[in-house]
Design a protein around this motif. Structure first.
Motif, PDB file in Angstrom:
ATOM      1  N   GLU A 186      37.973  43.546  23.800  1.00 41.12           N
ATOM      2  CA  GLU A 186      38.044  42.292  23.055  1.00 41.12           C
ATOM      3  C   GLU A 186      36.690  41.877  22.473  1.00 41.12           C
ATOM      4  O   GLU A 186      36.607  40.999  21.619  1.00 41.12           O
ATOM      5  CB  GLU A 186      38.619  41.158  23.933  1.00 41.12           C
ATOM      6  CG  GLU A 186      37.743  40.736  25.089  1.00 41.12           C
ATOM      7  CD  GLU A 186      37.989  41.516  26.382  1.00 41.12           C
ATOM      8  OE1 GLU A 186      37.650  40.979  27.445  1.00 41.12           O
ATOM      9  OE2 GLU A 186      38.479  42.661  26.337  1.00 41.12           O
ATOM     10  N   ARG A 216      45.401  32.937  28.921  1.00 40.77           N
ATOM     11  CA  ARG A 216      46.597  33.302  28.155  1.00 40.77           C
ATOM     12  C   ARG A 216      47.841  33.316  29.036  1.00 40.77           C
ATOM     13  O   ARG A 216      48.918  32.925  28.600  1.00 40.77           O
ATOM     14  CB  ARG A 216      46.410  34.663  27.494  1.00 40.77           C
ATOM     15  CG  ARG A 216      45.521  34.599  26.292  1.00 40.77           C
ATOM     16  CD  ARG A 216      45.566  35.905  25.504  1.00 40.77           C
ATOM     17  NE  ARG A 216      44.301  36.047  24.831  1.00 40.77           N
ATOM     18  CZ  ARG A 216      43.588  37.156  24.770  1.00 40.77           C
ATOM     19  NH1 ARG A 216      44.043  38.251  25.324  1.00 40.77           N
ATOM     20  NH2 ARG A 216      42.452  37.189  24.148  1.00 40.77           N
ATOM     21  N   LEU A 217      47.689  33.769  30.271  1.00 40.94           N
ATOM     22  CA  LEU A 217      48.819  33.792  31.193  1.00 40.94           C
ATOM     23  C   LEU A 217      49.318  32.368  31.459  1.00 40.94           C
ATOM     24  O   LEU A 217      50.518  32.110  31.405  1.00 40.94           O
ATOM     25  CB  LEU A 217      48.432  34.468  32.509  1.00 40.94           C
ATOM     26  CG  LEU A 217      49.496  34.479  33.601  1.00 40.94           C
ATOM     27  CD1 LEU A 217      50.754  35.193  33.124  1.00 40.94           C
ATOM     28  CD2 LEU A 217      48.959  35.125  34.862  1.00 40.94           C
ATOM     29  N   GLU A 237      41.133  49.670  28.054  1.00 41.91           N
ATOM     30  CA  GLU A 237      42.244  49.201  28.875  1.00 41.91           C
ATOM     31  C   GLU A 237      42.753  47.861  28.363  1.00 41.91           C
ATOM     32  O   GLU A 237      42.066  47.155  27.630  1.00 41.91           O
ATOM     33  CB  GLU A 237      41.801  49.062  30.337  1.00 41.91           C
ATOM     34  CG  GLU A 237      41.284  50.346  30.944  1.00 41.91           C
ATOM     35  CD  GLU A 237      42.317  51.463  30.943  1.00 41.91           C
ATOM     36  OE1 GLU A 237      43.501  51.187  31.246  1.00 41.91           O
ATOM     37  OE2 GLU A 237      41.949  52.603  30.628  1.00 41.91           O
ATOM     38  N   ARG A 238      43.938  47.501  28.772  1.00 43.61           N
ATOM     39  CA  ARG A 238      44.519  46.208  28.419  1.00 43.61           C
ATOM     40  C   ARG A 238      43.644  45.092  28.990  1.00 43.61           C
ATOM     41  O   ARG A 238      43.211  45.161  30.137  1.00 43.61           O
ATOM     42  CB  ARG A 238      45.926  46.111  28.992  1.00 43.61           C
ATOM     43  CG  ARG A 238      46.548  44.749  28.795  1.00 43.61           C
ATOM     44  CD  ARG A 238      47.865  44.662  29.482  1.00 43.61           C
ATOM     45  NE  ARG A 238      48.855  45.290  28.622  1.00 43.61           N
ATOM     46  CZ  ARG A 238      50.145  45.309  28.890  1.00 43.61           C
ATOM     47  NH1 ARG A 238      50.598  44.762  29.995  1.00 43.61           N
ATOM     48  NH2 ARG A 238      50.991  45.878  28.059  1.00 43.61           N
ATOM     49  N   ALA A 239      43.380  44.089  28.193  1.00 44.76           N
ATOM     50  CA  ALA A 239      42.610  42.931  28.652  1.00 44.76           C
ATOM     51  C   ALA A 239      43.571  41.900  29.234  1.00 44.76           C
ATOM     52  O   ALA A 239      44.598  41.594  28.639  1.00 44.76           O
ATOM     53  CB  ALA A 239      41.830  42.325  27.491  1.00 44.76           C
ATOM     54  N   TYR A 240      43.227  41.393  30.401  1.00 52.45           N
ATOM     55  CA  TYR A 240      44.032  40.369  31.051  1.00 52.45           C
ATOM     56  C   TYR A 240      43.278  39.053  31.001  1.00 52.45           C
ATOM     57  O   TYR A 240      42.109  38.990  31.348  1.00 52.45           O
ATOM     58  CB  TYR A 240      44.329  40.745  32.499  1.00 52.45           C
ATOM     59  CG  TYR A 240      45.228  41.944  32.599  1.00 52.45           C
ATOM     60  CD1 TYR A 240      46.600  41.800  32.537  1.00 52.45           C
ATOM     61  CD2 TYR A 240      44.704  43.221  32.728  1.00 52.45           C
ATOM     62  CE1 TYR A 240      47.450  42.904  32.612  1.00 52.45           C
ATOM     63  CE2 TYR A 240      45.529  44.331  32.806  1.00 52.45           C
ATOM     64  CZ  TYR A 240      46.898  44.161  32.749  1.00 52.45           C
ATOM     65  OH  TYR A 240      47.720  45.253  32.812  1.00 52.45           O
ATOM     66  N   SER A 241      43.946  38.009  30.562  1.00 53.70           N
ATOM     67  CA  SER A 241      43.327  36.696  30.431  1.00 53.70           C
ATOM     68  C   SER A 241      44.128  35.687  31.241  1.00 53.70           C
ATOM     69  O   SER A 241      45.319  35.476  30.983  1.00 53.70           O
ATOM     70  CB  SER A 241      43.308  36.277  28.958  1.00 53.70           C
ATOM     71  OG  SER A 241      43.042  34.904  28.847  1.00 53.70           O
ATOM     72  N   SER A 242      43.476  35.063  32.217  1.00 58.96           N
ATOM     73  CA  SER A 242      44.170  34.045  33.007  1.00 58.96           C
ATOM     74  C   SER A 242      44.550  32.856  32.133  1.00 58.96           C
ATOM     75  O   SER A 242      45.608  32.250  32.321  1.00 58.96           O
ATOM     76  CB  SER A 242      43.305  33.606  34.195  1.00 58.96           C
ATOM     77  OG  SER A 242      42.027  33.210  33.762  1.00 58.96           O
ATOM     78  N   TRP A 292      51.097  31.070  28.442  1.00 58.23           N
ATOM     79  CA  TRP A 292      52.407  31.703  28.342  1.00 58.23           C
ATOM     80  C   TRP A 292      53.397  31.031  29.293  1.00 58.23           C
ATOM     81  O   TRP A 292      54.559  30.846  28.984  1.00 58.23           O
ATOM     82  CB  TRP A 292      52.288  33.184  28.639  1.00 58.23           C
ATOM     83  CG  TRP A 292      53.569  33.941  28.545  1.00 58.23           C
ATOM     84  CD1 TRP A 292      54.205  34.354  27.418  1.00 58.23           C
ATOM     85  CD2 TRP A 292      54.376  34.412  29.635  1.00 58.23           C
ATOM     86  NE1 TRP A 292      55.348  35.029  27.726  1.00 58.23           N
ATOM     87  CE2 TRP A 292      55.476  35.079  29.094  1.00 58.23           C
ATOM     88  CE3 TRP A 292      54.245  34.319  31.026  1.00 58.23           C
ATOM     89  CZ2 TRP A 292      56.462  35.655  29.875  1.00 58.23           C
ATOM     90  CZ3 TRP A 292      55.218  34.906  31.795  1.00 58.23           C
ATOM     91  CH2 TRP A 292      56.310  35.551  31.220  1.00 58.23           C
ATOM     92  N   HIS A 326      36.433  34.577  41.435  1.00 60.31           N
ATOM     93  CA  HIS A 326      36.394  35.765  40.573  1.00 60.31           C
ATOM     94  C   HIS A 326      35.662  36.900  41.296  1.00 60.31           C
ATOM     95  O   HIS A 326      36.117  38.045  41.332  1.00 60.31           O
ATOM     96  CB  HIS A 326      35.686  35.388  39.271  1.00 60.31           C
ATOM     97  CG  HIS A 326      35.868  36.350  38.161  1.00 60.31           C
ATOM     98  ND1 HIS A 326      35.454  36.073  36.885  1.00 60.31           N
ATOM     99  CD2 HIS A 326      36.384  37.592  38.103  1.00 60.31           C
ATOM    100  CE1 HIS A 326      35.717  37.094  36.105  1.00 60.31           C
ATOM    101  NE2 HIS A 326      36.272  38.030  36.823  1.00 60.31           N
TER     102      HIS A 326
END
Length: 108
Positions: free
Chosen positions: A65, A95-96, A88-93, A99, A27
């Protein structure tokens, strides 16, 4: 803005099922790869308050969030630090991966 310091919570304090997708070092490397990031520190504490006290920033920002619940907000503001939620849009590994149908946040 000046000097941008990003902090990461140490892996041992991440409580989501399966633990973190990327290790704290992975990270950190990703964040240091961004041209706008000057420093990236791993915080060995369950929250950011100790880091805020050490770094003494002018501004402290977290993702949108956390707008409904960020327990340390009042303590951080009491230090004279401007508290800001990004929009900004939150990106979650996690959730990815969900998905993509890959486990529940576990490495495969």
């Amino acid at each position: 803005l000046g000097h941008l310091v990003v902090t990461i919570t140490a892996d041992r304090f991440i409580t989501k099922p399966g633990g973190p997708i990327f290790s704290e070092e992975e990270h950190r490397e990703m964040l240091l790869g961004l041209s706008c990031v000057d420093e990236c520190e791993i915080v060995d504490a369950p929250d950011a308050l100790s880091a805020v006290k050490l770094i003494e920033p002018d501004i402290f920002a977290v993702g949108k969030e956390y707008e409904k619940h960020y327990p340390e907000r009042k303590a951080i503001e009491a230090l004279g630090v401007k508290f800001h939620f990004t929009q900004e849009r939150a990106y979650s590994s996690s959730r990815l991966l969900a998905w993509l149908g890959i486990g529940e946040g576990k490495h495969t």
